[in-house]
Motif scaffolding. Structure first.
Motif, PDB file in Angstrom:
ATOM      1  N   PRO A 221     -56.400  -5.470  51.123  1.00 23.87           N
ATOM      2  CA  PRO A 221     -55.461  -5.741  52.223  1.00 23.87           C
ATOM      3  C   PRO A 221     -55.644  -7.150  52.809  1.00 23.87           C
ATOM      4  CG  PRO A 221     -57.192  -4.252  52.947  1.00 23.87           C
ATOM      5  CD  PRO A 221     -57.402  -4.474  51.486  1.00 23.87           C
TER       6      PRO A 221
ATOM      7  N   LEU B  45     -53.720   4.132  52.423  1.00 20.60           N
ATOM      8  CA  LEU B  45     -53.361   2.742  52.716  1.00 20.60           C
ATOM      9  C   LEU B  45     -53.402   2.444  54.207  1.00 20.60           C
ATOM     10  CD1 LEU B  45     -50.500   2.198  50.132  1.00 20.60           C
ATOM     11  CD2 LEU B  45     -52.724   1.022  50.182  1.00 20.60           C
TER      12      LEU B  45
ATOM     13  N   VAL C 196     -49.465  -9.118  48.046  1.00 16.73           N
ATOM     14  CA  VAL C 196     -49.560  -8.190  49.165  1.00 16.73           C
ATOM     15  C   VAL C 196     -48.327  -8.335  50.052  1.00 16.73           C
ATOM     16  CG1 VAL C 196     -50.911  -7.541  51.202  1.00 16.73           C
ATOM     17  CG2 VAL C 196     -52.079  -8.141  49.075  1.00 16.73           C
TER      18      VAL C 196
ATOM     19  N   LEU D 253     -49.608  -2.277  46.823  1.00 14.01           N
ATOM     20  CA  LEU D 253     -50.566  -2.238  47.937  1.00 14.01           C
ATOM     21  C   LEU D 253     -51.892  -1.624  47.509  1.00 14.01           C
ATOM     22  CD1 LEU D 253     -48.116  -1.250  50.802  1.00 14.01           C
ATOM     23  CD2 LEU D 253     -49.359  -3.427  50.589  1.00 14.01           C
TER      24      LEU D 253
ATOM     25  N   LEU E  63     -48.390  -1.548  58.459  1.00 14.28           N
ATOM     26  CA  LEU E  63     -48.317  -0.522  57.421  1.00 14.28           C
ATOM     27  C   LEU E  63     -48.129   0.873  58.024  1.00 14.28           C
ATOM     28  CD1 LEU E  63     -49.317  -0.544  54.062  1.00 14.28           C
ATOM     29  CD2 LEU E  63     -50.344   1.403  55.193  1.00 14.28           C
TER      30      LEU E  63
ATOM     31  N   TYR F 173     -45.576  -5.464  50.815  1.00 18.66           N
ATOM     32  CA  TYR F 173     -45.146  -5.106  52.174  1.00 18.66           C
ATOM     33  C   TYR F 173     -43.631  -5.212  52.307  1.00 18.66           C
ATOM     34  CZ  TYR F 173     -49.428  -4.460  54.912  1.00 18.66           C
ATOM     35  OH  TYR F 173     -50.575  -3.960  55.464  1.00 18.66           O
TER      36      TYR F 173
ATOM     37  N   HIS G 160     -55.639  -0.600  55.434  1.00 24.04           N
ATOM     38  CA  HIS G 160     -55.000  -1.775  56.046  1.00 24.04           C
ATOM     39  C   HIS G 160     -55.166  -1.797  57.564  1.00 24.04           C
ATOM     40  CE1 HIS G 160     -52.629  -3.450  52.546  1.00 24.04           C
ATOM     41  NE2 HIS G 160     -53.261  -2.402  52.048  1.00 24.04           N
TER      42      HIS G 160
END
Length: 192
Positions: free
Chosen positions: A154, A90, A161, A149, A99, A165, A94
Motif C-alpha cells: 500500500p 485490503l 497502486v 491492490l 480504501l 485505486y 491500507h
C-alpha cells in the motif's frame, strides 16, 4: 441440469470450480498473512484465479449444458465471499478511508442486491433482477482493481497502486449504478 443414469448430478465441472473458489478463500487469507515478500503477489494470484474460475464456470455451464440450481445458488455466493474477504484484508493493509469507503459501498451493495434478489424470487419476479451487463462490467473492473491492490504494497508512490485505486472507484461507481438498475427494475413490486 445434467443427467447421469436417470439421476441429476451436482458434481459438474462448473459446480466443482465454484466449490474450488469457496475453498480458496481460507487459503487466500492464510497466504495474505504469510511473512514472506512473495505473499502479496501469491494472494493476488489466488484472487485472480478465483476471478477467472468465475468466468470459466459460467461459460462451461452454458456451453456444456451443466447449469444446476446448486450452481446458480453457489456462484454468486462464492463471488461475494471472495470479494468481501479481499476487501476486508485490503482495508486492514491500507488503513485509509480512501480504501474503506469504496469497500463499504461495494459490500453494502452486494448485501442489498442479494436481499433484493431473494425477495424478488419470493414474489416470483427473480428474472427482473437478473445480472445485467453493467453488473458484469462492474465485476470485471472490481476484480482487476482488487488484484492490483493485493499484488502491491500500500505505497501510494507506485503508479500501479494509483491505477488500482482509480479502478476501484470506477468499480464503486458501477456498483452504485448497477444497484440502481436493479432497484428500478424491482420498484413496481417494492411500491405495492
Amino acid at each position: 441440469m445434467q443427467q447421469v443414469a436417470g439421476k441429476a448430478t451436482l458434481l459438474t465441472i462448473p459446480n466443482l470450480l465454484t466449490l474450488l473458489r469457496i475453498a480458496l478463500i481460507p487459503v487466500f487469507v492464510v497466504v495474505f498473512y504469510l511473512p514472506y515478500h512473495w505473499s502479496a503477489l501469491a494472494g493476488a494470484v489466488i484472487f485472480a484465479l478465483a476471478g477467472i474460475t468465475d468466468w470459466v464456470d459460467g461459460y462451461l455451464a452454458r456451453k456444456m449444458g451443466q447449469s444446476t440450481k446448486l450452481g446458480a445458488f453457489l456462484d454468486p455466493v462464492a463471488d461475494k465471499l471472495m470479494v468481501a474477504a479481499a476487501l476486508a484484508l485490503l482495508v486492514e493493509a491500507h488503513a485509509t478511508a480512501l480504501l474503506s469507503i469504496p469497500a463499504i459501498v461495494i459490500i453494502s451493495r452486494e448485501i442489498t442486491v442479494s436481499a433484493l434478489r431473494e425477495w424478488m424470487a419470493e414474489v416470483g419476479k427473480r428474472a427482473s433482477v437478473a445480472v445485467s451487463f453493467v453488473g458484469k462490467v462492474k465485476t470485471t473492473v472490481q476484480m482487476i482493481a482488487i488484484t492490483g491492490l493485493l499484488a502491491n504494497e500500500p505505497d501510494m508512490e507506485y503508479w500501479v497502486v494509483w491505477l488500482a485505486y482509480l479502478l476501484l472507484y470506477v468499480a464503486t461507481g458501477l456498483t452504485l449504478w448497477s444497484m440502481l438498475v436493479y432497484l428500478k427494475a424491482a420498484w413496481p413490486e417494492l411500491k405495492e
